[in-house]
Design a protein around this motif. Structure first.
Motif, short mmCIF file in Angstrom:
data_model
loop_
_atom_site.label_atom_id
_atom_site.label_comp_id
_atom_site.label_asym_id
_atom_site.label_seq_id
_atom_site.Cartn_x
_atom_site.Cartn_y
_atom_site.Cartn_z
N ILE A 27 66.21 43.38 -12.84
CA ILE A 27 65.24 43.96 -13.78
C ILE A 27 64.16 44.69 -12.99
O ILE A 27 63.60 44.17 -12.02
N LYS A 28 63.88 45.90 -13.44
CA LYS A 28 62.83 46.69 -12.80
C LYS A 28 62.19 47.63 -13.82
O LYS A 28 62.90 48.23 -14.63
N ASP A 29 60.88 47.72 -13.79
CA ASP A 29 60.13 48.63 -14.66
C ASP A 29 60.48 48.42 -16.14
O ASP A 29 60.60 49.38 -16.91
N GLY A 30 60.62 47.16 -16.53
CA GLY A 30 60.82 46.83 -17.94
C GLY A 30 62.25 46.96 -18.44
O GLY A 30 62.53 46.63 -19.60
N LYS A 31 63.15 47.42 -17.60
CA LYS A 31 64.53 47.67 -18.03
C LYS A 31 65.53 46.85 -17.19
O LYS A 31 65.20 46.39 -16.09
N ILE A 32 66.72 46.70 -17.72
CA ILE A 32 67.83 46.11 -16.97
C ILE A 32 68.38 47.19 -16.04
O ILE A 32 68.88 48.22 -16.50
#
Length: 522
Positions: A27-32
């Motif tokens: 997970i990065k920057d709110g996304k999968i």
């Protein structure tokens, strides 16, 4: 660059019905960002999910936190978060908190909330969303536009058909709210102020719903005329080619349980004919009912004040008792849960109160409603678990709580709430997946995630898929369980280990980690 969160060694249930599989999730920057066997990349937070299921965050398509005002009083939404819920949709059953014509019109929610404690500083939906943002909600929130909110905004407490000009005003308000981000439109045709609405009025309003918008219907009748009420809703959808959701589908009263098969057949037939129709359900055999709705329809014509006036009239009271005759056994086990009533009545059955006061069941009901000025919520054990199981197995059903956000401090407020507010989603997983094996885990998760997301038009949510928002729930299927009961509802569910909302940790090892993670969904 480092990942924000790495979930390792979990068993993924992706929400679309795919058989569970082992994988890591980055997970990065709110996304999968990635799904697979990812090795040991650098991450700010690492969650070892060995022995746990990793699913999309649960989406409660029929939530009442707005009309119970707990959206504002409990922005952390603790009772929902501990269930694994990451998104709630309000504005159901005909009552929304916007748009308004005057702050006083918030009286549309007085069936559920103490409106004396409410301060409204918005009129439009955009202004309402601005206020919600300031509350820093933990969960994602979207709303429908309530029919009763619009109607009372135009004609107040009058009980009559609309003029053409009034209907045009309602349509203008609805259209504006849809442009400002409302996800759809809802009705609560069972309630007193909505009963005067004709089918033509509803069809005209629903005609404004374009692609991606939903019509959610709390049916006009859930007892003897349940089938006809379902047909009315389906007919509205046919005339407008609308996406429809039937709220908390149920057949109320033992004498009406036999109608349920016929109702499911009608819904299935509509779906086969191309109608986009679904219905939501909750896993309990007692309703939380606005008490006056068990009375004959005519007695509530004109609203709550008129209802109380009618109940005080000896002749009308006698007529009501005669019409309800024979239902005493059905009503004796009803439990007083809350409302404008002395706290000594809370938790007691109508039968016990009747016996204590030396009066008949029906007379006791009427006297309680008079004392409470019509504002009473009760638990009515009037539903069939066999019918619930039939609905659960149906591919068109969606799990939704019809509950609201609370926390353990509410124990001291002197009222009871329906345990679904603390336990709906875990109860499905524990009782109907693990214990009774009614449906598979994959199917249950689909009914809590991808299916409601698709229904309400939420893009990039409800599925564990690369590029989707990282709303994720991690739980142990062997220990997940609802603890809330009707006698002691203020108990958090157990077994949900972690909840991630928009790529940030909301719940970890049973402890709330953050605030204000939710987004407004328009």
């Amino acid at each position: 660059m480092a990942l924000d969160i790495l979930i390792k060694n979990g068993t993924v249930v992706d929400g679309v019905g795919t058989p569970a599989y082992h994988a890591d999730i980055a997970i990065k920057d709110g996304k999968i960002e990635k799904i697979g066997f990812l090795g040991e990349p650098t991450a700010k937070t690492m969650i070892d999910a060995a022995g746990q299921y990793v699913t999309p965050g649960f989406i409660d398509i029929n939530n009442a936190s707005d009309r119970h005002w707990s959206l504002f009083n409990h922005p952390l939404s603790e009772s929902l978060l501990y269930q694994g819920i990451t998104t709630i949709i309000g504005g159901n059953c005909g009552s929304s908190l916007a748009p308004l014509t005057t702050g006083n019109i918030i009286s549309a929610i007085q069936k559920w909330a103490d409106i004396k404690q409410i301060n409204v500083n918005w009129l439009t939906l955009s202004e309402f969303f601005d206020e919600v943002k300031r509350k820093k909600l933990m969960l994602n929130f979207g709303t429908l536009v309530g029919h009763a909110t619009l109607r009372r905004g135009i004609i107040g407490d009058q009980f009559r058909e609309l003029t053409e000009q009034e209907l045009a005003q309602m349509k203008q308000m609805l259209a504006e709210a849809l442009r400002e981000g409302a996800l759809g439109f809802s009705t609560g045709l069972l309630y007193s102020h909505a009963k005067a609405a004709t089918a033509a009025e509803i069809i005209s309003l629903v005609s404004l719903l374009g692609p991606g918008k939903i019509y959610s219907s709390h049916l006009r009748e859930e007892e003897g005329k349940l089938y006809e009420s379902v047909l009315e809703t389906i007919d509205t959808a046919k005339k407008n080619k609308t996406n429809i959701e039937i709220s908390h589908l149920k057949s109320v009263g033992k004498e009406n349980w036999g109608l349920f098969d016929k109702v499911l057949e009608a819904i299935q037939k509509a779906a086969e004919e191309g109608i986009n129709v679904n219905f939501d359900i909750y896993p309990y055999t007692s309703t939380a009912t606005v008490f006056y709705t068990i009375l004959p329809d005519w007695i509530a014509v004109g609203g709550r004040k008129k209802l109380v006036e009618n109940l005080k009239n000896k002749d009308l009271k006698k007529r009501a008792v005669e019409e309800m005759g024979g239902k005493e056994n059905d009503f004796s086990d009803i439990v007083v849960a809350g409302g404008n009533i002395d706290k000594t009545f809370i938790g007691k059955t109508i039968g016990a109160i009747s016996k204590n006061q030396g009066m008949g069941i029906l007379e006791t009901i009427i006297n309680l409603l008079i004392a409470a000025e019509g504002k009473l919520i009760v638990f009515w054990p009037s539903l069939s678990e066999e019918n619930f199981i039939k609905a659960l197995k149906n591919p068109l059903s969606i799990i939704a709580s019809d509950g609201a956000a609370y926390n353990l401090d509410d124990t001291h407020n002197g009222y009871l709430i329906h345990p679904r507010s603390f336990g709906c989603f875990p109860r499905i997983l524990s009782r109907y997946v693990r214990e009774k094996n009614i449906i598979s885990l994959e199917e249950a998760v689909k009914k809590m995630t991808a299916l409601p997301a698709l229904k309400i038009g939420l893009t990039y949510r409800g599925i564990i898929r690369q590029g989707f928002f990282a709303d994720i729930t991690i739980f142990n299927i062997d220990t997940i369980k609802d603890l809330a009961s009707f006698e002691n509802p203020f108990q958090y569910a157990q077994g949900v280990r972690s909840v991630i909302i928009n790529g940030q940790t909301a719940l970890s090892a049973g402890k709330i980690q953050n605030q204000g993670l939710g987004q407004i969904l328009r």
